[in-house]
Design a protein around this motif. Structure first.
Motif, short mmCIF file in Angstrom:
data_model
loop_
_atom_site.label_atom_id
_atom_site.label_comp_id
_atom_site.label_asym_id
_atom_site.label_seq_id
_atom_site.Cartn_x
_atom_site.Cartn_y
_atom_site.Cartn_z
N SER A 75 0.83 -1.20 0.00
CA SER A 75 0.00 0.00 0.00
C SER A 75 0.87 1.26 0.00
CB SER A 75 -0.93 0.01 1.22
OG SER A 75 -1.85 1.07 1.13
N ASN A 90 -1.76 -4.94 2.98
CA ASN A 90 -2.21 -3.57 3.14
C ASN A 90 -3.09 -3.43 4.37
OD1 ASN A 90 -0.91 -3.18 0.73
ND2 ASN A 90 -2.78 -3.11 -0.50
N HIS A 146 -6.42 -8.07 0.21
CA HIS A 146 -5.31 -7.14 0.38
C HIS A 146 -4.78 -7.26 1.81
CE1 HIS A 146 -6.24 -5.61 -3.49
NE2 HIS A 146 -7.33 -4.94 -3.13
#
Length: 441
Positions: A222, A407, A404
């Motif tokens: 990220s 992240n 994700h």
């Protein structure tokens, strides 16, 4: 009363709070309304460090809106330019320019808020009018034509720019104030905001540019959130340094401002007025088809809150929480449409009740806090910190459903650590006592 806190605290406390606020801004809503979060948080922190007691509602209202104005700028394609070798330098330069403009105008407005007693109402309203007019001129004659030297988005997929308009608006604001007074505080805040805003967005943007050139799995990290955290940290530290360097000029005004809504106003009528203001401002923001609507809102609301800290508290705190509550509802709606898991309830009606109670509870808390002898800055800061962090964590959980995970843990961890540090520092700083007659005699 002069602040007794160290320059290190002035540097680190606003930096941590704004790091969190800007990270939340990118997760919650985005755009100018999302940018109220870091503006409100850093303004509350600086009021705490400067021992402000009067005009706090006015200060945090202008701080939230002034920094939120920068959210008018589009920068997704600008960052995209830095990812391509041929346009890397142009994109990097553009990010620094947009960050500098963000900090410049936001800093000028926040600096003015702290020294509003050095200017008359006519002088302030004239400066705000000049800001709106200059923003329009810069937008119409520099941004709209999309001249290659002024346009920082993709010409093949053009987006509306506003950075030049905001720059001219900030210059017009400072010029108007300079004609009225030799007070240098707004210009000082603007210059520190320009420097650290340019560094924050310019250097933070390099994380995205570098990350895009890495091999998987590092490319999927990220980096965008890293840019947001970096931008918030550096701009917050710059505004904190501006406050420290000007602390002798930021003393409490001798005379409290008159109030349109006195503290003696019955609770329910006061709550009704605050809620109606918030709902009206939010609705107008999304229905008036003007690119720089928040510039106009700032000018109009400045005229209102010059004599109403009560309304200022509601704009900075209640409007902020209400806005990201509605954004949470939009996220839940998307999850339900995609057949995803929705936290602990798939009933949209349940979530509407939760968001309504969160918003109403905030309005009640702000109204009750205002009616006390000395409104608590700390309580309102922690209210935004933890409601924002809670919603931010839920939004990140939504993203975790899209695989994700890296992240998710990085961003959630940064949210929690920043929120805890903000809380601990806020808790260590005692609330300012109410002013008594002897201090202003």
């Amino acid at each position: 009363m002069r602040s007794q806190y160290s320059p290190l605290l002035f540097f680190i406390y606003p930096a941590i709070a704004m790091c969190l606020g800007w990270g939340l801004r990118g997760t919650i809503g985005g755009g100018p309304v999302g940018a109220l979060i870091p503006g409100a948080m850093v303004s509350l922190v600086l009021c705490q460090l400067l021992n402000r007691r009067n005009s706090v509602g006015f200060i945090i209202c202008l701080g939230a809106l002034g920094i939120g104005i920068g959210g008018h700028q589009t920068y997704g394609q600008t960052i995209g330019l830095s990812r391509v070798e041929e346009t890397y330098l142009w994109g990097s330069f553009a990010m620094a320019v947009k960050g500098a403009v963000w900090g410049f105008l936001g800093g000028a407005v926040l600096g003015l808020a702290f020294v509003r007693d050095r200017f008359t109402t006519k002088q302030i309203l004239f400066a705000m009018t000049a800001m709106v007019a200059a923003t329009f001129v810069g937008w119409a004659y520099l941004d709209v034509p999309r001249h290659p030297y002024f346009y920082f988005s993709d010409p093949d997929k053009p987006r509306a720019e506003i950075w030049a308009g905001l720059l001219l608006g900030g210059l017009a604001l400072l010029a108007s104030l300079a004609v009225s007074s030799d007070n240098k505080v707004p210009a000082s805040f603007a210059m520190w905001g320009l420097l650290f805003g340019g560094l924050g967005f310019g250097l933070g943007g390099q994380l995205i540019a570098i990350g895009s050139r890495l091999e998987p799995p590092y490319r999927s990290f990220s980096w965008w959130k890293g840019m947001e955290f970096s931008f918030g940290f550096l701009l917050g530290s710059g505004l904190g340094l501006a406050a420290y360097l000007n602390r002798d000029q930021l003393a409490e005004p001798a005379t409290p401002t008159p109030e349109l809504v006195p503290k003696q106003t019955p609770f329910l009528p006061a709550l009704f007025l605050g809620a109606i203001l918030v709902l009206t401002v939010h609705r107008l923001h999304f229905t008036v088809p003007v690119l720089f609507i928040m510039v106009i809102e700032l000018a109009v609301l400045t005229g209102l809150v010059l004599n109403s800290n009560f309304f200022g508290w509601h704009i900075a705190v209640t409007l902020t929480v209400y806005s990201f509550g509605l954004d949470l509802m939009r996220a839940i709606g998307r999850l339900l449409r995609d057949g995803k898991e929705v936290y602990f309830s798939d009933n949209i009606g349940t979530w509407w009740v939760i968001v309504a109670l969160m918003s109403l509870g905030t309005a009640v808390a702000v109204t009750a806090n205002y009616r006390t002898k000395q409104p608590s800055i700390k309580a309102m800061l922690l209210l935004i910190t933890w409601t924002g962090t809670s919603v931010g964590l839920m939004k990140m959980y939504q993203q975790s459903q899209q695989n994700h995970e890296v992240n998710y843990y990085f961003v959630c961890g940064t949210f929690l650590v920043s929120a805890i540090l903000t809380t601990l520092i806020a808790w260590m700083i005692p609330e300012s006592r109410p002013i008594d007659a002897a201090e202003t005699a």
